[in-house]
Design a protein around this motif. Structure first.
Motif, PDB file in Angstrom:
ATOM      1  N   SER A  21      56.080 127.617  23.465  1.00  0.00           N
ATOM      2  CA  SER A  21      56.342 129.021  23.151  1.00  0.00           C
ATOM      3  C   SER A  21      57.138 129.690  24.272  1.00  0.00           C
ATOM      4  CB  SER A  21      55.020 129.750  22.922  1.00  0.00           C
ATOM      5  OG  SER A  21      55.227 131.126  22.696  1.00  0.00           O
ATOM      6  N   LEU A  63      61.432 127.436  15.211  1.00  0.00           N
ATOM      7  CA  LEU A  63      62.367 127.056  16.270  1.00  0.00           C
ATOM      8  C   LEU A  63      63.740 126.751  15.674  1.00  0.00           C
ATOM      9  CD1 LEU A  63      62.677 126.297  19.340  1.00  0.00           C
ATOM     10  CD2 LEU A  63      62.293 123.937  18.602  1.00  0.00           C
ATOM     11  N   THR A 100      60.683 128.550  24.118  1.00  0.00           N
ATOM     12  CA  THR A 100      61.346 129.190  22.983  1.00  0.00           C
ATOM     13  C   THR A 100      61.763 130.604  23.337  1.00  0.00           C
ATOM     14  OG1 THR A 100      60.062 127.871  21.398  1.00  0.00           O
ATOM     15  CG2 THR A 100      61.098 129.875  20.571  1.00  0.00           C
ATOM     16  N   ALA A 157      61.890 122.897  24.137  1.00  0.00           N
ATOM     17  CA  ALA A 157      60.771 123.266  23.267  1.00  0.00           C
ATOM     18  C   ALA A 157      60.595 122.281  22.118  1.00  0.00           C
ATOM     19  CB  ALA A 157      60.980 124.677  22.709  1.00  0.00           C
ATOM     20  N   GLU A 158      61.697 121.781  21.560  1.00  0.00           N
ATOM     21  CA  GLU A 158      61.607 120.957  20.351  1.00  0.00           C
ATOM     22  C   GLU A 158      60.722 119.717  20.515  1.00  0.00           C
ATOM     23  OE1 GLU A 158      64.381 118.519  17.135  1.00  0.00           O
ATOM     24  OE2 GLU A 158      65.339 119.840  18.611  1.00  0.00           O
ATOM     25  N   TYR A 190      65.656 125.851  23.853  1.00  0.00           N
ATOM     26  CA  TYR A 190      65.236 125.216  22.610  1.00  0.00           C
ATOM     27  C   TYR A 190      65.172 123.695  22.724  1.00  0.00           C
ATOM     28  CZ  TYR A 190      66.366 129.870  20.818  1.00  0.00           C
ATOM     29  OH  TYR A 190      66.417 131.225  20.600  1.00  0.00           O
TER      30      TYR A 190
END
Length: 296
Positions: A212, A255, A215, A223-224, A220
């Motif tokens: 989070s 996302l 993000t 985060a993915e 990104y």
């Protein structure tokens, strides 16, 4: 309690709180202990199901039992007050929650001393109360104090220390101290992985916080893989149709949506919607947000 500050931007519902139910030796359990434990356990079960009125009823009964059977300075009363305080915090009854926590803290310090794990739990919950009401400076002091106490009394690799690290990191996230937040979440994640194993659902607590944060920072690509790992862990440990799997699908889909990758997001929303419909029924109003997202 002092005047509340501005509302936090990071949802403080993510903060970890401690519910208390003391473990008593079977050889020492009296009839009064058994009744008190029964009320405490019933309250915790109802609380876990979101049945707050029933939880309050059980914990008020436990409070009455503790006061009449054990006295006003007993550690069992402090545990009961701590749980009631958390319930009142969730209900928005902040002055009542603060009063109960401070009383519980005083009882526990008197009974166990200032350096005890239960003191750390109450201090942590005070931090959560302060964060909920926007008193971030006070919350940070409480979270730091709880962290130090837990490291000293439970060891630096305890799960309670991981919870304190995550709580402090969430506070720093809200205050835009992003690098400090990342470092603390990573420390918490490492502790959870060592204590539970890398594929345990408990590890997803810190993974979710860290994903989070990445993000929100627009990181990104970092985060993915975290969101994908969360999804894999939950599918393996909880089953394909568990609500927590739906939440993980939603997070990964969101996302992709933020990046304009609608072709990747849409099937994930639809998969999440199917799980929710199976669990809640197709006409449940709680499905509306996912229905909207699935119609990308």
């Amino acid at each position: 309690m002092a005047t509340a500050g501005p509302s936090p931007r990071v949802p403080m519902t993510r903060l970890a709180v401690a519910l208390l139910c003391l473990a008593l030796s079977p050889a020492l359990v009296s009839a009064q202990d058994s009744l008190w434990e029964k009320y405490m356990a019933a309250g915790a079960e109802s609380y876990g199901k979101g049945q707050l009125a029933e939880a309050e009823k059980m914990w008020l009964a436990a409070r009455k039992e503790a006061e009449s059977s054990f006295g006003p300075d007993d550690i069992r009363l402090a545990a009961t007050l701590t749980n009631l305080a958390e319930l009142y915090r969730r209900q928005g009854k902040y002055p009542q929650a603060g009063w109960l926590l401070r009383r519980a803290l005083g009882i526990t310090k008197k009974a166990k001393g200032s350096h005890h794990p239960q003191v750390a739990s109450i201090v942590n919950n005070l931090g959560t109360l302060y964060a909920t009401t926007g008193r971030m400076d006070a919350a940070e002091r409480m979270f730091r104090r709880a962290l130090i106490l837990r490291e000293r009394t439970l060891g630096p690799d305890s799960l309670e220390v991981a919870s304190s690290l995550d709580n402090l990191a969430l506070l720093y996230h809200d205050e835009d101290h992003f690098q400090d937040a990342v470092q603390l979440h990573r420390r918490a994640l490492a502790i959870r992985e060592r204590a539970l194993g890398p594929s345990h659902p408990g590890v997803t607590v810190s993974l979710t916080h860290l994903a989070s944060l990445y993000t929100d920072l627009g990181r990104y690509a970092e985060a993915e893989p975290l969101y994908r790992r969360i999804l894999t862990i939950r599918q393996s440990a909880l089953g394909q149709d568990h609500p927590d799997v739906a939440a993980a699908l939603d997070a990964l889909a969101e996302l992709y949506r933020k990046q304009g990758k609608f072709a990747l997001a849409e099937p994930l929303y639809k998969q999440s919607l199917a799980i929710k419909e199976k669990a809640l029924g197709a006409e449940n109003p709680g499905l509306v947000p996912t229905l909207n997202e699935a119609a990308l």
